[in-house]
Design a protein around this motif. Structure first.
Motif, PDB file in Angstrom:
ATOM      1  N   CYS A  78       0.626  -1.377   0.038  1.00  0.00           N
ATOM      2  CA  CYS A  78       0.157  -0.074  -0.060  1.00  0.00           C
ATOM      3  C   CYS A  78       0.975   1.100   0.008  1.00  0.00           C
ATOM      4  CB  CYS A  78      -0.806   0.021   1.078  1.00  0.00           C
ATOM      5  SG  CYS A  78      -2.203  -1.355   1.294  1.00  0.00           S
ATOM      6  N   LEU A  79       1.998   1.289   0.824  1.00  0.00           N
ATOM      7  CA  LEU A  79       2.783   2.383   0.902  1.00  0.00           C
ATOM      8  C   LEU A  79       3.618   2.513  -0.331  1.00  0.00           C
ATOM      9  CD1 LEU A  79       3.922   4.401   2.955  1.00  0.00           C
ATOM     10  CD2 LEU A  79       5.699   2.772   3.350  1.00  0.00           C
ATOM     11  N   SER A  80       4.107   1.512  -0.970  1.00  0.00           N
ATOM     12  CA  SER A  80       4.989   1.717  -2.076  1.00  0.00           C
ATOM     13  C   SER A  80       3.897   2.188  -3.230  1.00  0.00           C
ATOM     14  CB  SER A  80       5.407   0.407  -2.482  1.00  0.00           C
ATOM     15  OG  SER A  80       6.149   0.060  -1.574  1.00  0.00           O
ATOM     16  N   ARG A  81       2.764   1.897  -3.483  1.00  0.00           N
ATOM     17  CA  ARG A  81       1.891   2.450  -4.510  1.00  0.00           C
ATOM     18  C   ARG A  81       1.163   3.795  -4.078  1.00  0.00           C
ATOM     19  NH1 ARG A  81      -2.713  -2.231  -3.872  1.00  0.00           N
ATOM     20  NH2 ARG A  81      -3.746  -1.298  -5.765  1.00  0.00           N
ATOM     21  N   SER A  82       1.455   4.223  -3.156  1.00  0.00           N
ATOM     22  CA  SER A  82       0.690   5.428  -2.758  1.00  0.00           C
ATOM     23  C   SER A  82       1.451   6.604  -3.557  1.00  0.00           C
ATOM     24  CB  SER A  82       0.754   5.681  -1.167  1.00  0.00           C
ATOM     25  OG  SER A  82       1.912   5.942  -0.740  1.00  0.00           O
TER      26      SER A  82
END
Length: 196
Positions: free
Chosen positions: A71-75
């Motif tokens: 989730c963090l990497s695609r945010s």
């Protein structure tokens, strides 16, 4: 009492993940919350740590569990916050490899390898404000709030299942009341009264 500080850096994805993990485990007794947004979804949840799942939400669908690192990497933007501070970031592709523009505002955090910009706080006074979040519960969404202004569907990360939620915000203002910096501090249930 610890000093208030402002820090900033342009980070690579790996350095951002390290910083998020460090901040998220900074005070294990205090619950942390996370807001992440991407082109295909969002998360507004308790922070479980990088190796655990968040509720990843999207338009026209219920939330699904997804690994926090993914989730963090695609945010494209996000914030991790607790009463002691807020770590905020957004992607600026023009910056190249270090495209994650990151700031921290809160109580002194010596472990953050970021540039100290605390001198920008001189002459400013912090004050706390409380704002109602606009989510509404319906018969079809008894465990979720539908945020009509954004619009998004949330499970606000608050204890219990209150009908209304308040965001606690710290604002740094100059002598005439102009806000220069702000951060999310906490979420709390709104206490309903019998007043009409």
């Amino acid at each position: 009492m610890t000093n208030k500080c402002l820090k900033a850096a342009d980070l690579t994805p790996d350095r951002l993940l390290d910083l998020v993990e460090s901040f998220g485990s900074r005070d294990a007794e205090t619950p942390h919350r996370v807001w992440l947004e991407a082109a295909d979804g969002w998360a507004f949840d308790w922070w479980p740590g990088l190796d655990h799942d968040l509720n990843w939400c999207g338009a026209s669908r219920k939330s699904v569990p997804e690994r926090a690192t993914r989730c963090l990497s695609r945010s494209s933007a996000g914030r991790l916050f607790a009463p002691h501070g807020e770590l905020r970031w957004r992607v600026i592709p023009a910056l190249g490899e270090g495209c994650w523009r990151t700031t921290f505002l809160g109580h002194d955090w010596t472990g953050a390898a970021m540039e100290d910009c605390s001198d920008h706080l001189q002459g400013l006074e912090p004050k706390q404000e409380r704002y109602f979040l606009w989510g509404q519960q319906t018969a079809a969404t008894p465990d979720e709030w539908i945020e009509l202004r954004i619009p998004h569907r949330f499970r606000y990360p608050v204890a219990g299942n209150p009908r209304h939620v308040i965001a606690v915000v710290e604002q740094w203002c100059d002598g005439v009341g102009e806000v220069h910096f702000h951060r999310l501090c906490d979420l709390e249930p709104a206490v309903e009264t019998a007043d009409a």
